[in-house]
Design an enzyme around this catalytic site. Structure first.
Site, PDB file in Angstrom:
ATOM      1  N   GLN A 280       0.839  -1.203   0.000  1.00 42.37           N
ATOM      2  CA  GLN A 280       0.000   0.000   0.000  1.00 42.37           C
ATOM      3  C   GLN A 280       0.876   1.256   0.000  1.00 42.37           C
ATOM      4  O   GLN A 280       1.854   1.314   0.750  1.00 42.37           O
ATOM      5  CB  GLN A 280      -0.876   0.011   1.256  1.00 42.37           C
ATOM      6  CG  GLN A 280      -1.861  -1.144   1.320  1.00 42.37           C
ATOM      7  CD  GLN A 280      -3.072  -0.942   0.443  1.00 42.37           C
ATOM      8  OE1 GLN A 280      -3.305   0.146  -0.092  1.00 42.37           O
ATOM      9  NE2 GLN A 280      -3.849  -1.992   0.252  1.00 42.37           N
ATOM     10  N   ASP A 381     -10.097  -8.265  -2.561  1.00 42.62           N
ATOM     11  CA  ASP A 381      -9.502  -6.953  -2.888  1.00 42.62           C
ATOM     12  C   ASP A 381      -9.030  -7.004  -4.343  1.00 42.62           C
ATOM     13  O   ASP A 381      -7.840  -7.020  -4.629  1.00 42.62           O
ATOM     14  CB  ASP A 381      -8.320  -6.707  -1.931  1.00 42.62           C
ATOM     15  CG  ASP A 381      -7.692  -5.331  -2.107  1.00 42.62           C
ATOM     16  OD1 ASP A 381      -8.241  -4.506  -2.860  1.00 42.62           O
ATOM     17  OD2 ASP A 381      -6.642  -5.087  -1.483  1.00 42.62           O
ATOM     18  N   CYS A 408     -10.967  -0.565  -5.230  1.00 44.12           N
ATOM     19  CA  CYS A 408     -10.217   0.642  -5.607  1.00 44.12           C
ATOM     20  C   CYS A 408     -10.932   1.346  -6.763  1.00 44.12           C
ATOM     21  O   CYS A 408     -10.600   2.483  -7.087  1.00 44.12           O
ATOM     22  CB  CYS A 408      -8.769   0.314  -5.947  1.00 44.12           C
ATOM     23  SG  CYS A 408      -8.558  -1.032  -7.094  1.00 44.12           S
TER      24      CYS A 408
END
Ligand SMILES: C[S@@+](CC[C@H](N)C(=O)[O-])C[C@H]1O[C@@H](n2cnc3c(N)ncnc32)[C@H](O)[C@@H]1O
Length: 460
Positions: A280, A381, A408
């Site tokens: 990240q 994710d 995202c």
């Protein structure tokens, strides 16, 4: 401009009532736009938004990485939240909770990638000066980011205001030395030159510098060996490539200084990564994201970590579960996940491959849907495009207690979430994590529970 859309792009209406989407258009601004209404180009700002603040970066508006520095951070969050509220209303899940630090949102990036080049990106102001007969510098030696849509022109940047100050400090030294070196910058048209890219990453042990050049000879190697220890970096790695395509890739030629490893931590869990591994980009934001995911997953049983990358999220959460099982496409990522799981003593089963193909076998091996007892929590994710239809089908019928989807790209969540609802899940919470201030990006966490009796998973 009136609002942002769900992709973080400005929306405005012209005098003829036509709705425009304009990248970088800020709600409250009056702008002059060119091109077509869908995907129009911002030509100039006619009037600033009433609450506009000074952009901190001198390259704002040219570099293209940040779009919203003139918007106070609370206004950025409110505009993104409003767009998500409209987009995700069909999922239910109640009002969107907003999580993000209250600071101004600078200095958060732990990773930078810069290019070296010989052509300078000209701003609109430069072009106007040139048109008016002034001599404007076009060629020289530049270190920075590619200008929007230009593989060959560099926006020269001395520092990046959304990057951690530690990265900027090392960048200043690398930049000064590289510019003073006797070796040429890469010429993206002629395919000549030595310096190509520089990557900077911040880990627990300091800054890692990844230098990409063409092959070079003994003089270049000697220069680098002498200069690298001066930059204040924890490690400097040298990669070479003679490929013409413009990507920061290459073969590791030498570790010029320090050790070729990146130490990071998430949720207090230490992880060792290889220098190129994904992590990240916003450390403090990632901690907030992790807290939201931890709360939404609850604890106990088996944690399924799909699209796990190097396993960072699942490993950071492992203390709350008996075991973790993960899938990612990238083999090196899975190797890193396995190494870190072993070092942490985590019961883990990480598998490399496409989630849509590997998931049914992984579930079968853990007895899911075949009498396995105990709680099952799923974390997904996926990349920006969202879930592959086959993965979605398997998840739709997954006998999990809870499914937490980290998105995202919110429009992908809207599509996949609708399919989950149709398959008997209900959305119980939506959280926006403001992970990328000043940019169009945002992270959304959606929590799903079974709305009706658990369905059996599909076979094969
Ligand atoms: C948003 S990243 C998730 C990163 C990870 N959860 C983390 O926080 O470090 C998406 C991941 O999906 C992986 N990926 C892309 N397509 C995939 C597929 N079809 N099956 C499995 N993994 C895939 C990528 O390699 C990438 O690691």
């Amino acid at each position: 401009m009136e609002a942002l859309d769900a992709d973080g792009i400005g929306i405005g209406t012209d005098a003829r009532g036509r709705v425009w989407t304009i990248r970088g258009g800020i709600p409250g601004q009056a702008v002059l736009a060119g091109g077509r209404p869908k995907g129009g180009a911002l030509m100039s700002i006619v009037e600033a938004a009433p609450d506009a603040v000074e952009a901190r970066c001198p390259s704002f508006g040219t570099c293209g990485g940040c779009l919203y520095q003139p918007m106070p951070r609370p206004a950025q969050q409110a505009a993104k939240e409003a767009a998500l509220t409209t987009l995700l209303a069909p999922l239910g899940g109640g009002p969107i909770e907003v999580v993000g630090a209250a600071d101004e949102g600078y200095g958060y990036r732990n990773r930078l990638e810069l290019s070296f080049g010989v052509e300078r990106f000209l701003t609109r102001a430069d072009q106007a000066r040139e048109k008016a007969g002034e001599v404007v510098e076009r060629r020289g030696s530049y270190v920075g980011f590619h200008g929007a849509g230009r593989f060959d022109r560099i926006v020269d940047v001395a520092e990046c205001s959304i990057a951690d100050p530690a990265l900027n400090a090392v960048l200043a030294r690398v930049r000064a030395d590289v510019l003073a070196s006797p070796f040429a910058m890469w010429d993206a048209r002629a395919h000549t030159g030595f310096w190509r890219h520089a990557g900077l990453r911040l880990g627990a042990e300091g800054v890692l510098v990844l230098l990409y050049t063409t092959t070079g000879g003994e003089a270049e190697a000697a220069w680098l060996g002498e200069a690298a220890p001066r930059w204040g970096a924890a490690a400097v790695l040298w990669y070479t490539t003679d490929r013409v395509s413009d990507a920061a890739v290459g073969d590791l030629r030498a570790v010029l200084h320090g050790e070729a490893r990146l130490a990071v931590s998430l949720g207090g869990v230490p992880l060792r990564l290889s220098p190129l591994a994904f992590f990240q980009v916003n450390q403090s934001g990632a901690e907030l994201l992790l807290d939201v995911i931890r709360r939404d997953l609850g604890t106990g049983g088996l944690l399924l970590d799909l699209y796990c990358g190097v396993g960072a999220l699942g490993l950071a959460l492992h203390a709350g579960f008996e075991a973790v099982a993960g899938i990612d496409l990238v083999e090196e990522g899975i190797a890193e996940a396995n190494r870190n799981a072993a070092a942490l003593g985590v019961r883990a089963d990480y598998r490399a491959g496409r989630a849509e193909l590997v998931l049914p076998g992984l579930l079968a091996d853990h007895g899911v849907g075949a009498g396995r007892e105990g709680r099952l929590a799923a974390l997904v994710d996926p990349p920006r495009n969202g879930l592959h239809p086959d993965a979605l089908r398997t998840l739709a019928s997954l006998p999990a207690d809870v499914l937490v989807y980290v998105a995202c790209r919110p429009t992908s969540l809207a599509r996949d979430g609708a399919a989950l609802l149709a398959a008997g899940w209900r959305c119980t919470r939506l959280t926006m994590v403001d992970l990328f201030p000043h940019t169009a990006h945002v992270e959304v966490v959606a929590r799903f529970e079974r709305a009706q009796a658990t369905l059996a998973p599909e076979s094969g």
